[in-house]
Design an enzyme around this catalytic site. Structure first.
Site, PDB file in Angstrom:
ATOM      1  CG  HIS A  18      41.693  28.295  40.639  1.00 12.18           C
ATOM      2  ND1 HIS A  18      40.368  27.978  40.448  1.00 12.18           N
ATOM      3  CD2 HIS A  18      41.729  29.643  40.872  1.00 12.18           C
ATOM      4  CE1 HIS A  18      39.635  29.070  40.567  1.00 12.18           C
ATOM      5  NE2 HIS A  18      40.433  30.086  40.815  1.00 12.18           N
ATOM      6  CG  HIS A  41      38.254  42.299  39.183  1.00 12.29           C
ATOM      7  ND1 HIS A  41      39.561  42.740  39.077  1.00 12.29           N
ATOM      8  CD2 HIS A  41      37.482  43.318  38.727  1.00 12.29           C
ATOM      9  CE1 HIS A  41      39.571  43.963  38.543  1.00 12.29           C
ATOM     10  NE2 HIS A  41      38.322  44.336  38.325  1.00 12.29           N
ATOM     11  CD  GLU A 120      32.816  40.722  43.052  1.00 13.96           C
ATOM     12  OE1 GLU A 120      32.086  41.425  42.308  1.00 13.96           O
ATOM     13  OE2 GLU A 120      33.798  40.069  42.636  1.00 13.96           O
ATOM     14  CG  ASP A 145      36.331  49.310  40.179  1.00 14.32           C
ATOM     15  OD1 ASP A 145      35.609  48.549  39.519  1.00 14.32           O
ATOM     16  OD2 ASP A 145      37.381  49.830  39.736  1.00 14.32           O
ATOM     17  N   GLY A 146      37.872  46.898  41.780  1.00 16.60           N
ATOM     18  CA  GLY A 146      39.216  46.347  41.723  1.00 16.60           C
ATOM     19  C   GLY A 146      40.242  47.280  41.122  1.00 16.60           C
ATOM     20  CG  ASP A 166      39.939  36.257  36.967  1.00 19.18           C
ATOM     21  OD1 ASP A 166      39.660  36.488  35.788  1.00 19.18           O
ATOM     22  OD2 ASP A 166      39.506  35.264  37.591  1.00 19.18           O
TER      23      ASP A 166
END
Length: 286
Positions: A18, A41, A120, A145-146, A166
């Site tokens: 982050h 994600h 998500e 779905d990512g 991620d």
């Protein structure tokens, strides 16, 4: 391998990821043109550090809790402060009770012209993210779905921005999927900035991923650039669980490497377990 966000919120890996995310978004502020953040994600958005998932591992106690108490130099503090300010904004009372995930970190740094797309599919996490971003006209939560969303959403209309990848690393082929997904997206949007997170469990797997990503990025000169950052809090054999994590940053801001060299040495002591942590920052070769 399982890296569901709720179990590791505020841990050392979140802190490193982050801080880098915030530095990239602040760099994007330098130009008035709008940018888009795509989080493939995204997770739940905000994590309750008093909940069972966070308490089970207690990773935030040796992660964000230590960093909030750390003293930084005059050089590093201005670089870390925007990240710490966002965390404090979710904890108006004294102490730490909540930690914002990547989509809420990004949302805190959107200007009126900027947008966020957060993907998500896990029902509980998606509901939490929708609740956190309810009625937000600049943010969109997508039930997709990512890996499907990654090539579908690039290039964005804004033409500038960041893609954060991620995944939870629950599947054995996740390293292969992240390499393939990045290659597909980069082929469509070679000027975008990409931030890929990975756990360090197998040196061969992480080295292969870095080589593949660097090779794809290198096909697009002069935009194709890549940084590799890994941070370890303890030797891998010393403790169970995750002790080392990495980031691949493709098309990083030109200021980022120097900023990280100022920040990372000052995180080694507070994040280390049983001794100082250590980091490596390099340009991977294909």
């Amino acid at each position: 391998m399982n890296y569901r966000h709720a179990f590791h919120a505020g841990g050392f890996a979140d802190v490193i990821k982050h801080i880098v995310l915030v530095r990239i978004l602040i760099y994007l502020h330098d130009k008035p043109a709008a940018f888009r953040v795509i989080d493939t994600h995204a997770g739940a958005g905000v994590y309750d550090l008093t909940a069972d998932e966070a308490r089970r591992g207690g990773e935030w106690l040796t992660g964000i809790a230590r960093v909030m108490q750390a003293r930084f130099s005059e050089k590093a503090m201005p670089l870390v402060a925007p990240y710490l300010d966002i965390v404090r904004s979710f904890n108006p009372q004294r102490g730490l009770q909540a930690y914002p995930g990547s989509p809420l970190m990004a949302r805190a740094l959107l200007r009126p012209q900027d947008r966020l797309t957060a993907c998500e599919v896990e029902p509980k996490a998606r509901k939490g993210l929708i609740d956190a971003l309810r009625r937000d006209t600049q943010a969109r939560v997508v039930d997709l779905d990512g890996w499907t969303a990654l090539p579908a959403f690039v290039p964005p209309n804004e033409r500038r921005g960041l893609v954060l990848i991620d995944p939870p690393y629950e599947q054995k082929d996740e390293f292969e999927r992240i390499a393939e997904g990045f290659a597909q997206a980069f082929g469509k949007w070679p000027t975008g900035c990409y931030l890929l997170w990975y756990p360090v469990k197998s040196r061969r797997a992480t080295d292969d991923l870095a080589r593949q990503v660097a090779g794809v990025a290198g096909t697009c000169a002069p935009a194709g650039k890549c940084l590799r950052l890994e941070f370890s809090v303890a030797p891998q054999a010393a403790e169970p669980g995750l002790t080392s994590a990495g980031l691949l940053i493709v098309n990083p801001p030109w200021t980022l490497a120097a900023e990280l060299r100022a920040i990372l040495p000052e995180l080694e002591k507070p994040l280390g377990r049983g001794g100082a942590g250590r980091f490596r920052l390099e340009t991977p070769k294909p």
